[in-house]
Design an enzyme around this catalytic site. Structure first.
Site, mmCIF file in Angstrom:
data_model
loop_
_atom_site.group_PDB
_atom_site.id
_atom_site.type_symbol
_atom_site.label_atom_id
_atom_site.label_comp_id
_atom_site.label_asym_id
_atom_site.label_seq_id
_atom_site.Cartn_x
_atom_site.Cartn_y
_atom_site.Cartn_z
ATOM 1 N N ILE A 59 0.764 -1.320 -0.284
ATOM 2 C CA ILE A 59 0.309 -0.189 0.342
ATOM 3 C C ILE A 59 0.696 1.187 -0.183
ATOM 4 O O ILE A 59 1.829 1.379 0.925
ATOM 5 C CB ILE A 59 -1.398 0.200 1.277
ATOM 6 C CG1 ILE A 59 -1.593 1.099 1.181
ATOM 7 C CG2 ILE A 59 -0.132 -0.288 2.558
ATOM 8 C CD1 ILE A 59 -3.150 0.968 2.385
ATOM 9 N N SER A 60 0.323 2.332 -0.862
ATOM 10 C CA SER A 60 1.955 3.668 -1.351
ATOM 11 C C SER A 60 2.162 3.745 -0.260
ATOM 12 O O SER A 60 0.401 4.169 1.054
ATOM 13 C CB SER A 60 1.219 4.067 -2.277
ATOM 14 O OG SER A 60 0.940 3.479 -3.577
ATOM 15 N N GLN A 61 2.679 5.462 0.134
ATOM 16 C CA GLN A 61 2.429 5.734 1.670
ATOM 17 C C GLN A 61 1.124 6.674 1.145
ATOM 18 O O GLN A 61 1.126 7.093 0.026
ATOM 19 C CB GLN A 61 4.211 6.451 1.536
ATOM 20 C CG GLN A 61 4.190 7.399 0.295
ATOM 21 C CD GLN A 61 5.605 7.983 0.187
ATOM 22 O OE1 GLN A 61 6.818 7.040 -0.020
ATOM 23 N NE2 GLN A 61 6.333 9.013 1.860
#
Length: 210
Positions: A59-61
């Protein structure tokens, strides 16, 4: 660590990092990021880090989700958006607050099922998910006035360029060892403008399905 106060601190940090679009910030603030990660990682859900979601994916920052969403929106209400790489569905949920219709494809079937559950829980009724190879997009629903790619392509996928509406925007990381975030704007049927934005780090955009 999953309280509204924790989310508010995340929004303060995003503003300090240069995110200015209050519509994007409101969307991010309204979505409980902790439900998209395993319970053991939920304490870290609002830190500015990417987190594993299984199957070699992340999951992207929050910053990169906000940044890509802000670039895609460009201060305008989005009509129809295509997301390549649903993952756990977090970026998808953010897009559901920014666009009238969201189409999202993911090549890993268990992640499609996981994302579907998360989006159902949040009542994101304007999202359609598909299990497919993201490199080829979804031609039958094109054109899209926004396309966002959440994995790094080795080159600019021609199918996605073809599916971008005139006046539309494609936000995509490109590269292997060194990755750069690009904005592609389609001005006419044949005229595309490519803008290099900033270095990023994503998992690779792979072909096929699993």
């Amino acid at each position: 660590m999953t309280s509204l106060r924790t989310r508010d601190r995340m929004l303060v940090r995003l503003r300090e990092q240069g995110i200015k679009d209050e519509v994007v910030l409101s969307a991010i603030g309204s979505i409980p990021r902790h439900i998209f990660v395993d319970e053991a990682l939920s304490i870290r859900a609002y830190e500015d880090v990417s987190l594993p979601i299984g199957f070699g994916q992340t999951i992207s920052q929050p910053y990169i989700v906000a940044r890509m969403s802000e670039i895609l929106r460009n201060g305008k209400t989005l009509d129809k958006v295509l997301e390549i790489g649903t993952g756990c569905g977090y970026q998808t949920a953010v897009l559901s607050k920014l666009a009238k219709e969201v189409y999202s494809v993911e090549r890993i079937r268990p992640l499609v099922m996981k994302a579907r559950g998360h989006l159902r829980e949040l009542k994101c009724v304007n999202v359609k998910l598909g299990h497919a190879d993201g490199n080829i997009g979804i031609a039958e629903y094109a054109p899209f006035d926004g396309i966002i790619v959440t994995a790094a392509a080795s080159h600019m996928p021609q199918d996605l360029l073809d599916q971008l509406a005139v006046g539309g925007r494609l936000v995509i990381p490109v590269g292997t060892d060194e990755q750069i975030l690009y904005l592609v704007e389609r001005h006419t049927q044949k005229d595309y403008r490519h803008t290099k934005l900033e270095p990023v780090k994503f998992v690779p955009l792979l072909g096929g399905t699993s």
